[in-house]
Design an enzyme around this catalytic site. Structure first.
Site, PDB file in Angstrom:
ATOM      1  N   HIS A  33      36.572  37.228  27.310  1.00  0.00           N
ATOM      2  CA  HIS A  33      38.150  36.490  27.436  1.00  0.00           C
ATOM      3  C   HIS A  33      38.921  37.841  27.444  1.00  0.00           C
ATOM      4  CE1 HIS A  33      36.305  33.270  24.830  1.00  0.00           C
ATOM      5  NE2 HIS A  33      37.013  32.562  25.896  1.00  0.00           N
ATOM      6  N   GLY A 144      36.859  33.119  34.247  1.00  0.00           N
ATOM      7  CA  GLY A 144      35.475  34.103  34.174  1.00  0.00           C
ATOM      8  C   GLY A 144      34.483  33.109  35.176  1.00  0.00           C
TER       9      GLY A 144
END
Ligand code: PAF
Length: 276
Positions: A33, A144
């Site tokens: 993250h 991601g």
């Protein structure tokens, strides 16, 4: 870092922003993250993260209730990485009435792979992401590549609804032993954690075989699943697909191999693009 719990608070904090770069998360943040946040900081004058564990994308038997919630730790990490604004609505703020209006992504993209094993998952993801986009109104967003199919579906959603948002994918962050970082890694016992890199190793083996010229993709997938099965994994899928639309691959397509498998009670996913 400033924290907004409600939409009026968020709008006030973002009122004078020129270019907002947004990273939606469900919290329990890790280096993966943080790499998204670092990227976001290069894409806008204001970086915004959200933390919201989205009930809509969990099936009743899944881990919504036990999903790790680590607020203090998350805030500390976001501050350290230079996040400007954290949007952390509660369920009543984001869903003040039952969210009956949902976004159903293209079935060909969404009903395969993860969607086959987690029906409704991408409807829940698209619905919350669209809503978060409406709240934050970003010019750029960062996802991601570990959630490869999710990234592809979000790109499709942004394109088809002509949302004026640049979607940026960031490569998967991995531990030194190759394991893709994931909030769900925290569920693994020490023994399972030691074994968990086998999933990425299986992907690498498939990718190497394809690079060396193997053409029988079904056989490669079956062998990889059987090898993982022999080590105690329960694979949902190991699939070589074309990158453009995640459908069955043919000669000449740019390829990606994707996998989901259970180790004990933990379901892990990973993928690897196969270079030509
Ligand atoms: O990838 C995630 O963490 C979630 O699916 C997302 C994009 C934050 C939506 O809840």
């Amino acid at each position: 870092m400033q924290i907004a719990r409600t939409l009026p608070e968020l709008r006030q904090l973002l009122a004078r922003s020129n270019r907002i770069a947004f990273v939606p998360t469900m919290g329990n943040l890790h280096e993966g993250h943080l790499s998204l946040l670092r990227k976001a900081r290069t894409l806008g004058d204001v970086s915004v993260a959200s933390i919201f564990v989205n009930r809509l994308q969990f099936q009743p038997h899944e881990d919504f209730d036990t999903y790790p919630r680590t607020w203090e730790q998350d805030c500390e990490q976001l501050r350290a990485v230079g996040c400007d604004v954290l949007f952390a609505p509660d369920e009543n703020t984001l869903y003040p009435e039952p969210q009956t209006f949902k976004l159903h992504p293209d079935a060909r993209l969404a009903n395969t792979l993860e969607g086959q094993f987690r029906p409704g998952f991408f409807t829940g993801v698209c619905t919350v992401v669209m809503k978060l986009f409406a709240c934050v109104q970003p010019q750029a967003t960062v996802f991601g590549m570990k959630d490869y199919q999710q990234l592809m579906i979000i790109r499709h959603m942004v394109r088809q609804f002509a949302l004026p948002i640049e979607v940026v994918g960031v490569p998967t962050a991995r531990a030194d032993d190759g394991l893709a970082l994931s909030s769900r890694n925290g569920y693994l016992t020490p023994g399972e954690r030691a074994q968990a890199p086998e999933l990425y190793a299986a992907l690498r083996k498939v990718a190497d075989a394809v690079r060396r010229g193997a053409q029988d993709f079904d056989a490669l997938e079956l062998r990889a699943a059987a090898e993982l099965g022999a080590r105690g994994w329960k694979p949902d899928y190991i699939a070589i697909r074309r990158r453009s639309d995640l459908q069955a691959a043919h000669g000449g397509d740019a390829l990606v191999v994707l996998a989901a498998a259970r180790l004990g009670n933990t379901r892990l996913i990973d993928n690897l693009e196969i270079d030509g």
